[in-house]
Design a protein around this motif. Structure first.
Motif, PDB file in Angstrom:
ATOM      1  N   ASN A   1       0.750  -0.938   0.502  1.00  0.00           N
ATOM      2  CA  ASN A   1       0.211  -0.339  -0.013  1.00  0.00           C
ATOM      3  C   ASN A   1       0.971   0.846  -0.240  1.00  0.00           C
ATOM      4  O   ASN A   1       1.380   1.825   0.544  1.00  0.00           O
ATOM      5  N   THR A   2       1.105   2.079  -1.225  1.00  0.00           N
ATOM      6  CA  THR A   2       1.422   3.382  -1.431  1.00  0.00           C
ATOM      7  C   THR A   2       1.507   4.391  -0.650  1.00  0.00           C
ATOM      8  O   THR A   2       2.287   5.177  -0.940  1.00  0.00           O
ATOM      9  N   GLY A   3       0.091   4.841   0.161  1.00  0.00           N
ATOM     10  CA  GLY A   3      -1.197   5.866  -0.138  1.00  0.00           C
ATOM     11  C   GLY A   3       0.100   5.677   1.712  1.00  0.00           C
ATOM     12  O   GLY A   3       0.050   4.829   2.353  1.00  0.00           O
ATOM     13  N   ASP A   4      -0.792   7.344   2.157  1.00  0.00           N
ATOM     14  CA  ASP A   4      -0.517   7.259   3.526  1.00  0.00           C
ATOM     15  C   ASP A   4      -1.778   7.634   4.159  1.00  0.00           C
ATOM     16  O   ASP A   4      -0.905   7.881   5.385  1.00  0.00           O
ATOM     17  N   LYS A   5      -3.271   7.589   3.491  1.00  0.00           N
ATOM     18  CA  LYS A   5      -3.786   7.695   4.855  1.00  0.00           C
ATOM     19  C   LYS A   5      -4.681   6.132   3.743  1.00  0.00           C
ATOM     20  O   LYS A   5      -4.874   5.714   2.906  1.00  0.00           O
ATOM     21  N   GLY A   6      -5.246   5.805   5.500  1.00  0.00           N
ATOM     22  CA  GLY A   6      -5.954   5.030   5.132  1.00  0.00           C
ATOM     23  C   GLY A   6      -5.531   3.423   4.795  1.00  0.00           C
ATOM     24  O   GLY A   6      -4.677   2.895   4.691  1.00  0.00           O
TER      25      GLY A   6
ATOM     26  N   THR B   1      -6.910  -9.163   5.499  1.00  0.00           N
ATOM     27  CA  THR B   1      -7.561  -8.957   5.919  1.00  0.00           C
ATOM     28  C   THR B   1      -7.836  -7.442   5.297  1.00  0.00           C
ATOM     29  O   THR B   1      -8.507  -6.020   4.818  1.00  0.00           O
ATOM     30  N   LYS B   2      -6.704  -6.621   5.587  1.00  0.00           N
ATOM     31  CA  LYS B   2      -6.537  -5.323   4.517  1.00  0.00           C
ATOM     32  C   LYS B   2      -4.520  -5.100   4.647  1.00  0.00           C
ATOM     33  O   LYS B   2      -4.138  -5.552   5.775  1.00  0.00           O
ATOM     34  N   VAL B   3      -4.887  -3.997   4.361  1.00  0.00           N
ATOM     35  CA  VAL B   3      -3.189  -3.371   4.056  1.00  0.00           C
ATOM     36  C   VAL B   3      -3.307  -2.414   4.277  1.00  0.00           C
ATOM     37  O   VAL B   3      -4.041  -1.249   3.583  1.00  0.00           O
TER      38      VAL B   3
END
Length: 114
Positions: free
Chosen positions: A17-22, A74-76
């Motif tokens: 996950n390369t995002g920074d939110k969520g 279940t999530k990243v």
């Protein structure tokens, strides 16, 4: 990706996950799993597509229907990287490229080495 002597190929990689939110959820990755109780969250919805041979290969299963793939994601979370693997029946000798697909991601060309 190498052919294994047992007649299968294994795709190894990582999901990041390369995002920074969520975070992102992973339920779609399991595809149309019929063994949801034993597999839960998995990469069971992945496939290899041999465009030249016009054939699709689905994830291998054990004798109880469990996928031979990474399970339990279940999530990243943002910045998180998780190693994953998926095993498939090996395409015929001479097939050197296939498309790897996983629900929610673009397909990627994967080279098969002998």
């Amino acid at each position: 990706m190498n052919r294994d002597a047992g007649g299968f190929v294994t795709v190894n990689g990582a999901v990041k996950n390369t995002g920074d939110k969520g975070y992102f959820d992973t339920p779609a990755w399991r595809g149309n799993e019929k063994e949801l109780v034993s597999n839960g969250y998995s990469l069971g919805g992945a496939a290899l597509v041999d465009q030249k041979g016009k054939k699709r290969y689905y994830v291998l299963r054990d004798t109880e229907g469990r996928c031979l793939c990474t399970t339990g994601i279940t999530k990243v979370e943002p910045g998180e990287e998780i190693p994953v693997f998926v095993q498939f029946p090996a395409p015929p000798e001479g097939t050197t490229e296939v498309e790897f697909s996983l629900p929610t991601f673009d397909s990627a060309t994967v080279e098969i080495t002998e």
